[in-house]
Every structure is written in C-alpha cells, then in structure tokens.
Design a protein around this motif. Structure first.
Motif, mmCIF file in Angstrom:
data_model
loop_
_atom_site.group_PDB
_atom_site.id
_atom_site.type_symbol
_atom_site.label_atom_id
_atom_site.label_comp_id
_atom_site.label_asym_id
_atom_site.label_seq_id
_atom_site.Cartn_x
_atom_site.Cartn_y
_atom_site.Cartn_z
ATOM 1 N N UNK A 652 28.668 22.380 20.669
ATOM 2 C CA UNK A 652 27.641 21.248 21.374
ATOM 3 C C UNK A 652 28.235 20.916 22.826
ATOM 4 N N UNK A 653 29.582 21.258 23.142
ATOM 5 C CA UNK A 653 30.014 20.583 23.961
ATOM 6 C C UNK A 653 28.932 20.889 25.365
ATOM 7 N N UNK A 654 29.129 19.293 26.078
ATOM 8 C CA UNK A 654 27.959 19.549 27.692
ATOM 9 C C UNK A 654 29.039 19.046 28.390
ATOM 10 N N UNK A 655 29.726 18.061 28.203
ATOM 11 C CA UNK A 655 31.485 18.513 29.077
ATOM 12 C C UNK A 655 32.761 18.563 28.899
ATOM 13 N N UNK A 656 34.001 18.861 29.438
ATOM 14 C CA UNK A 656 34.979 18.936 28.983
ATOM 15 C C UNK A 656 35.594 18.142 30.454
ATOM 16 N N UNK A 657 36.191 17.735 30.452
ATOM 17 C CA UNK A 657 36.975 16.628 31.259
ATOM 18 C C UNK A 657 38.652 16.615 31.193
ATOM 19 N N UNK A 658 39.110 16.676 32.567
ATOM 20 C CA UNK A 658 40.698 17.367 32.807
ATOM 21 C C UNK A 658 41.344 15.881 33.593
ATOM 22 N N UNK A 659 42.491 15.560 32.614
ATOM 23 C CA UNK A 659 42.438 14.535 34.193
ATOM 24 C C UNK A 659 44.451 14.171 33.946
ATOM 25 N N UNK A 660 45.002 13.518 34.034
ATOM 26 C CA UNK A 660 46.229 13.106 34.137
ATOM 27 C C UNK A 660 47.334 14.506 35.018
ATOM 28 N N UNK A 661 47.071 15.722 35.213
ATOM 29 C CA UNK A 661 47.630 16.374 36.153
ATOM 30 C C UNK A 661 46.731 17.772 35.780
ATOM 31 N N UNK A 662 46.791 18.174 37.103
ATOM 32 C CA UNK A 662 45.999 19.031 38.012
ATOM 33 C C UNK A 662 45.677 21.020 36.822
ATOM 34 N N UNK A 671 38.783 28.317 29.785
ATOM 35 C CA UNK A 671 37.394 28.154 28.923
ATOM 36 C C UNK A 671 36.728 29.254 30.100
ATOM 37 N N UNK A 672 36.663 30.120 30.628
ATOM 38 C CA UNK A 672 36.254 31.169 30.371
ATOM 39 C C UNK A 672 35.328 31.657 29.568
ATOM 40 N N UNK A 673 36.529 32.391 29.168
ATOM 41 C CA UNK A 673 36.570 33.211 27.752
ATOM 42 C C UNK A 673 35.670 32.406 26.505
ATOM 43 N N UNK A 674 35.844 31.358 26.711
ATOM 44 C CA UNK A 674 35.452 30.191 25.753
ATOM 45 C C UNK A 674 33.093 30.055 26.089
ATOM 46 N N UNK A 675 33.050 31.006 28.034
ATOM 47 C CA UNK A 675 31.378 30.619 28.476
ATOM 48 C C UNK A 675 31.716 28.524 28.932
ATOM 49 N N UNK A 676 32.808 28.050 28.829
ATOM 50 C CA UNK A 676 32.791 26.668 29.173
ATOM 51 C C UNK A 676 33.449 26.451 30.311
ATOM 52 N N UNK A 677 33.536 27.367 31.091
ATOM 53 C CA UNK A 677 34.067 26.970 33.038
ATOM 54 C C UNK A 677 32.972 26.013 33.815
#
Length: 903
Positions: A652-662, A671-677
C-alpha cells in the motif's frame, strides 16, 4: 464467591489480643495461587476480625472494577519491575515501603504477598524477593501472621491453563456466563482452605539472610495438606480441577505456549565475559565468585529480585551494549552470560492486532489534502472536525480508532481539565500515540502551550528543560512508564500527572458538559475554553533540542510557523484525504510532532500511531493492518522495518520518506529489494524551521534532499563572511520563511540569525550546495555533534565533562610523559559512523582508563544512555594545531579511519 467456592477458614480464631502481643500492627503474609480470587477470599476472611490494607501490583490495582475495591480498602499500589525499571518506579516503591513500615508502627494492618507474583506451579516460590524481608528488618518485633491458601491451583484464575497470569476481566466475564448456564445456584463448587498461623518464634528475621528467610516461607507454604494431598504428591498445593458445568466434566482448554529454551555451549562464551558477569553477581550478592556456576537459578539460588534484575539490565547495557532484554530472559547465570555474549537475543513479541477496522476502512472522499480554515491550531482543528466529522481521524492499537467527531469531544473534555493546570506550559511525556496528540490538541484548545519532553536524554537535559520552561505539570501514562527502562526521571517525576488517574476523576457531569460544548459553534468553544485570544504569532509548541552546548535549547514555534510549514509540506507531497500516514516518531521530535502528527490531523488525513520506532517486525505488520500509504522515519528505523518486512506487507505504500540523517547505501539496497526505491524520498529539516526546508518530489529525479518547499528560501553563503555563493559552491546553508522561529527560549543563547540585503536568514550550521535545478545537497555538519538514533549528541559537551573527570586524576602517575609541565588537554572525543550501525564515539586519553569507568562517569554526570564511549585509545599526547586547537583530523586519520565495523 459463594456461587463457586466453598471456603473453610482455619486458625483465625486463635488470633486475639493475647497471641498478638507485639506492639504495632499485623503483617499478613499469604501465598498466591490465583489472581483476584485468593486476595478476595483472604481479605474477606480477615475483615471478619481485622481491618487491613492490601498491597497490589499495578496491573491488578488498575483493573476496572478491581480498582474501585482497591480504593475502598485504601490499598497500596506497587509498580511492576518485570517489564522495566526507572527512577519513578523506584521512588514509588520506596514511598510504599515507607508507608508500610510507618503504618505498622501506628497499628495499621497490611496484607503482602512475599512472592510478589502469581505462582507458576503447584509450589509457592518466593525466590529472591526482598519486600517482606525489608519491612521486617525495619520492624523486627511486628506481629506476623502466615496465611496458606490451598485448593485454587487449577482454577481459571491460576497460571495452570495458560502458563501466564490470566487477564482478569475476560476471565470474570467467562465465569459470569458459565454461572448463568448453570442456573446460578447449581454451579459446581471448589473447596478452598485458608489457614492462618501466628508466625513461630523461629521465623528467621534478625540474624538471617534474605534467602534464608524466603526459604522458611516457602517450606511453610508448601507443606502438604491432608485434606487435598494425593498419593505420591510432592510438597506443595495439589492441582485441583473442578468442572465448571453441571452438565458433565468440562474444563477450560489448556493454552500453555511452549517456551523455547535457548541452547548454547557455555564454552562458546569468552572467559572475560563469564568473569565480568560473575564479578557483577558477586558484587550484588556479597557471595564469593567461586559460589556461582552456569546452571544456578538467578532468583531461587542466587537470590535476586526484580529490582536486582533491573540493575543487571543496566549492567548488560553499559558493559556489553545489550538493550531491551526483559527480566524473564535472565533466569540463570549461564543465560546472563549468553545474553552478554550475544548468543541469546530478544525479539519483541508480535503485538495483538485484534482491532475493529470498519470505521478506518469506511469509504471517504478522495480530495487533495488541505489544512482547515483558521490562523491558529485550535481554529484549524475545529474547522477540519466539522468538515470530516464522521470519518476516521486517527488510531492506535492501544486506544482504538476515533472519528473526528469523537476526537473533538474528547479533546474538549481533556481541555477543560488542562485549563486548570498551573503554568503557561503543559509537559507531554508520551510516545507516538493517539493519546499524546489528544493531549497536544487539548492544550491548544485550553490556551496552554504543549511542551513535548524527550525521555531518551539524561537527567541533565530534563533539569535544564524544567529550569528554562518553569513547567509545573507534565502529562504522562502509567502504561508508558511501565515500559520505560533504565531512565532517570528524578528532575520531573514530582511534576508527572498520569492520564489513568485523570480519567478516574472525570465525572459523568464533566462528560455531559463536554458533549454539550461539542455541539456549540467553533467560536463559542474557543471562547469558553479560553483559546479565543490566541494570536498567530503566539507560541503553539515548545520543543527542546541539544546543540553544541551541554544545555538544551528551547525552540518556541508559533501557530504561524507551524501552519505555514505544514501548508508548504502538504502542497509539496501529493497527499490526499484517503491516504494513511504512519506516525512512529516521538512527539518530542519536530518531525514527529508536526509533520507526522499535526499535519494529518489538521488536514483530514488518517494517521495511525505506533510507539516503538525500533520494532521492525511490528512496524511492518502495522503498515499492512492500517493500509499505510505514507511512512516517514530516520534511516535506522526504516532499515529495521525493511529487514523485517515481507514485500507484500508494503504493497500500500506510496511514499517512504527519510530524514534526520543521510540515507546509507544499505537502505537504498533494501528499498530496491522490495521494489520501493522509486517511492523513496529524502527531506531536510531543522527543529527551528518547524521543521521542513526541502524535500524530493514524487515522480521526479531524486537529487540530494530536493528543492526548497513552497514558502521557504534557501541560500548558500560563505561560512565566515556570509557572502552569498554561486550555484554549486559549498558553504553554510541559510534559510528564510514564515516557518522559521523568532528566537530561543533561553535568553543567554545568541540568536542564530543574520541580515543580508534586508532579509533575515536563519543560520542552519550545516554545509551544503545548490545545483542548477535548485536541489539542496548536504555536504556535512559544521558543528561538532553527531546523531545517534535520531538524537543530537554534542561531542564538546562530552569533552567538557571528561575534562572535569581528568582534572581529578593524577595523570602523571598513570601514564609516562616526558614533559615536566603540561597545560594542554588530557582528553579528546571523536566519532565514526558505520553503515547499518549507529555512530560510535571514541575517547583519546592521556590517562589510563576503560569504557566501564568512563561510561559510568558520564551517566553519573547526567548524560543519556545514548551517550556511550565505544573504545578508549590511551595515547602519549593529544596533538595540537598551531592555533592551539586539538588536531582531530590527525587523531581520526591515525586511529579511527583504519577501524572496521565492530572492530
């Protein structure tokens, strides 16, 4: 009770003024075969002759219905140390012990269970529990009555069927239904014997150890009774099974789950680890190291109780970096060694997800997400509640799901209470949860300023927060604090108000008043609650963040700051009202408070909460359960979730957002292994900026941390002259916009602003550059701090503390130095980051020491558990630059750069 139990009481008639001839009150000490039932039977039996005050563990004391009885009996509530230990629990336990000790001196009578828990088999095991022993050591001449209950092991209220303490309310409800099926008065009866005996003169108190005293009690409790003893029965209570039905032999099903023992070879554990564990146990018990062997049971043979096990947990964390190990894992000396060596690991259990999702999944309009109308948070909240009244707003597994209509009603109810609290600020000391944000919104409605407080920091931080804000009331929860382990809450614990206690004091009248107010116009609600005078420039939220100084900085964000930033962030995110955001970040984190909490609540987007961002297994399961489309988190949290997740759980994920650190390469690979990159975005934000400054856009090429969000201007300037630099040149990142705060709460901190060509810019302290398309690329941090688990750790603050430590040492006696006079630094601190691992902090010292001594000193100085030295390099000199400053680059190149992960 009479419908199911046939009770025979023995020995109570022998207790009178002649036999109870010692001064003070009476201490009744029963065994504990069945939750709720044996306390009720024993208490009722005693009340025929004596008024008593029971002592109940918190999860029993707080059970609905039972709690009313506890209050009537003036019972004492003791915390449960099996799940965690923190300074508040220790303080509460001390208070209860003192009340018992003092109460016995003024003729109060108490009922205490020496074992401190329900028994696990037909034998009562007191083990190493110290409570009763401690009370009697303080009052050795008190009247002691031993109480033996038999016939209840095998009841549904015992641990016989499930192998664990039964849930009281479901068990009561089940029994109620069975009694009805038996036409009430025909329910088969269970024979129960309650035997009272004045403690014999040989009860070992004065000149005995805790273990000797407890063994005496165990022997007395486990004497076979002629009425119930079966042939060949060992000492203890018989397992008695009585049919619950008049229609034949029917018994509850056995649900005992198989306990998988961890198998490992003790020879695999390094000798130095075995030695350290045994030395710690020797220090705790006073027994010689030769007395310990791997098979010794930690409570029954070593003699440790829950408090001792909590101390062991701290030892394992500080010495071996082992965190979140429950006391139930530390059963033998060998297992403690296995945990220390990393051979036994703890995986958090999968949470119960039995929740009705019909309201959550009800069809709702798909509209572009937009904040409600209004210039302040309470105005926007009430407007959005009217617009989406019948639709789900938020939910979590503990509280359930609330529609906007329900959320509004409860916020008004709590706001009326919060309005009466003293002070301008109201502390919020809670994890990501529906309750936390209900309190935040209620503060806004009541015209108070919510202050979200960080529990991952040490007492020094908490002291500074209290001093700066002068906060007088802090809302928290027993349920949360019961799982908060190894945290020193002493600076705030006198200000804590538990939501469970608040709820008990809310009357029907209060609820009806809140219901009436919820039907009023929004302006009338604001008027009656006192938030009608709030202006957009007034402070809406107070956060604290640690910079390069040892004291935290108070960051007041106004209503305008937050609402303008949320408006910008939402417009840049392609967010719709049928999206589901998953908030796992704590409210003391600006991203967790504003972006993941207030943004969805104030824009009609559903938000689900989960309190533990480190629990990868349950985070992945939560995404599947709630149908999460928008997931935000620091890289460390995302990595744990992605490692634990099955690809189908993330559909169901449309966005995966990362912050705080690179984002490290390992995160991108997962992410690539789950097809979500292609669904992955990075953003850049700072607490002082409410917090969003830039973000990647979905469907566009991901470059750096993306362009500035609408309403924010970014500029790169020379870090010394602040002259604007050209595209592609690296310098300090400056930011301007209505989202940026106006200054720190602390008056002694220099404002972080600079004016260039008539525009006021905020100096971020970070280094970066802008490309031709306006994307921001972060190049590094100017200040000497590191981020660990998303929290800022100041290296200069650690150095300042260790300089104090070094000044107390005779450094010339501990290490040879050819120089007769030396006025330079004796220590230096640096850090190194490894992929998939949190940043490690290292100490360079001219004084012989080790990590144990240093980390103990840091904890005693008020630093948090996150601040730990991983390795000490003992060196001849601390190298200096020509300017007199420490040459960190030389130290890092010489000692840190050659290091490999876990080396």
């Amino acid at each position: 009770l009479k419908l199911r139990y046939r009770v025979k009481v023995k020995g109570l008639e022998d207790l009178n003024q002649e036999t109870l001839n010692k001064p003070g009150g009476i201490l009744f000490l029963p065994n504990h075969p069945a939750i709720l039932v044996d306390p009720a039977i024993v208490t009722i039996s005693i009340w025929k002759k004596f008024v008593i005050r029971p002592i109940a563990i918190d999860y029993v004391y707080d059970t609905p219905v039972v709690n009313k009885l506890m209050l009537m009996l003036n019972a004492l509530r003791v915390p449960n140390f099996d799940l965690s230990c923190n300074s508040l629990k220790v303080k509460k336990l001390e208070e209860e012990f003192n009340e018992i000790i003092n109460g016995l001196k003024v003729n109060d009578n108490f009922l205490i269970y020496p074992a401190g828990q329900l028994k696990n088999s037909n034998k009562e095991v007191v083990g190493g529990h110290s409570g009763v022993y401690r009370v009697l050591k303080a009052n050795p001449n008190v009247n002691v009555v031993l109480v033996r209950v038999k016939g209840l092991y095998g009841s549904i209220f015992s641990r016989y069927y499930e192998g664990k303490t039964p849930d009281v309310m479901p068990a009561l409800w089940w029994c109620f239904k069975e009694v009805i099926k038996n036409f009430i008065f025909f329910t088969p009866k269970r024979d129960v014997t309650v035997e009272f005996q004045l403690a014999p003169d040989d009860l070992p108190i004065e000149n005995s150890s805790r273990l000797e005293f407890n063994r005496y009690l165990e022997n007395w409790y486990n004497q076979p009774d002629g009425l119930t003893k079966q042939e060949g029965e060992q000492p203890g209570d018989s397992t008695v099974l009585i049919s619950y039905s008049i229609w034949g032999d029917k018994f509850p099903p056995q649900k005992k789950t198989e306990i998988l023992e961890e198998h490992f070879d003790i020879s695999e554990i390094p000798i130095d680890i075995q030695k350290k564990v045994i030395e710690k146990l020797s220090l705790m018990t006073g027994q010689p190291t030769s007395a310990f062997h791997a098979d010794m049971h930690i409570t029954n043979e070593v003699g440790l109780d829950s408090l001792d096990l909590s101390e062991l947990g701290v030892f394992l964390m500080e010495e071996f970096k082992i965190e979140h190990i429950p006391a139930t894992k530390l059963t033998t000396v060998g297992k403690i060694m296995g945990v220390a060596a990393g051979l036994i690991k703890y995986t958090p259990p999968v949470v119960d997800t039995n929740i009705d999702l019909r309201k959550w999944k009800a069809e709702r309009p798909r509209e572009i997400a937009k904040l409600g109308e209004g210039d302040t948070i309470p105005e926007v909240f009430l407007d959005i509640c009217d617009k989406y009244s019948k639709y789900a707003s938020c939910g979590d597994l503990a509280t359930g799901i609330m529609t906007y209509k329900e959320y509004k009603l409860r916020a008004i109810l709590i706001a009326d209470y919060i309005k009466s609290l003293p002070g301008e600020y109201v502390g919020i000391f809670l994890p990501a949860s529906l309750g936390a944000f209900l309190c935040i919104i209620a503060c806004e409605l009541a015209g108070k300023i919510p202050l979200t407080i960080n529990w991952t920091v040490g007492p020094r931080h908490l002291e500074s927060v209290v001093k700066s804000s002068k906060v007088k009331a802090i809302l928290s929860s027993w349920k949360f604090l019961d799982r908060l382990d190894n945290v020193d809450l002493s600076p705030i614990q006198d200000k804590l108000i538990m939501l469970e206690d608040v709820r008990k004091n809310i009357s029907l009248k209060d609820k009806l008043k809140a219901l009436y107010r919820s039907k009023m116009s929004n302006q009338s609600i604001l008027n009656v609650l006192g938030s009608d005078k709030v202006k957009p420039e007034d402070t809406a939220l107070l956060l604290f963040t640690s910079g390069t100084e040892s004291d935290p900085k108070g960051v007041p964000l106004s209503h305008r700051n937050i609402l303008k930033n949320l408006e910008s962030g939402i417009s840049a995110s392609d967010l719709f009202t049928d999206d589901v955001l998953y908030n796992i970040l704590p409210p003391f984190h600006s991203f967790g408070a504003n972006v993941c909490g207030l943004a969805p609540i104030l824009s009609g987007v559903r938000v689900a909460f989960y309190p533990d961002p480190n629990d990868g297994i349950n985070l992945a399961k939560g995404i599947e359960i709630w149908g999460v489309t928008f997931f935000c988190g620091a890289p460390a949290f995302l990595i744990k979730m992605l490692k634990a997740a099955k690809t189908e759980q993330l559909d169901t994920l449309r966005f995966i957002v990362s912050g705080a650190e690179s984002a490290p390469p390992s995160l991108l690979n997962l992410l690539e292994s789950h097809g979500k990159l292609d669904k992955f975005l990075e953003g850049y934000g700072i607490t002082e900026c409410s917090p969003i400054l830039s973000a990647n856009r979905l469907g566009e090429e991901r470059v750096g941390v993306g362009p500035a969000v609408p309403g924010v201007d970014l500029m790169i300037a020379d870090q010394e002259t602040f002259t604007p630099l050209k595209t592609g040149e690296r310098g300090m990142i400056l930011a301007a916009g209505e989202n940026i705060f106006s200054g720190y709460l602390n008056p002694d901190i220099k404002p972080p602003f600079i004016e260039i060509d008539g525009v006021t810019w905020y100096k971020t302290g970070d280094l970066g550059r802008l490309d031709e398309a306006g994307n921001l690329i972060i190049d590094g941090r100017l200040k000497r701090f590191v981020k660990i688990a998303g929290e800022m750790i100041s290296l200069p603050a650690i150095e300042a503390a260790l300089n104090d430590w070094a000044s107390e040492k005779d450094w010339k006696a501990t290490i040879k130095n050819e120089e007769e006079e030396y006025d330079g630094p004796l220590t230096a601190v640096s850090a190194k980051e490894f992929d998939d691992e949190k940043t490690e902090i290292y100490l360079f010292s001219m004084i012989n020491t080790d990590t144990k001594e240093i980390n103990t000193y840091l904890r005693s100085s008020g630093f948090s558990n996150l601040t730990k030295i991983s390795k000490v390099f003992t060196i001849q000199n601390i190298p200096l630059l020509g300017s007199g400053k420490i040459n960190y680059r030389l130290l890092e190149n010489t000692y840190l750069n050659p290091l490999k992960k876990n080396n």
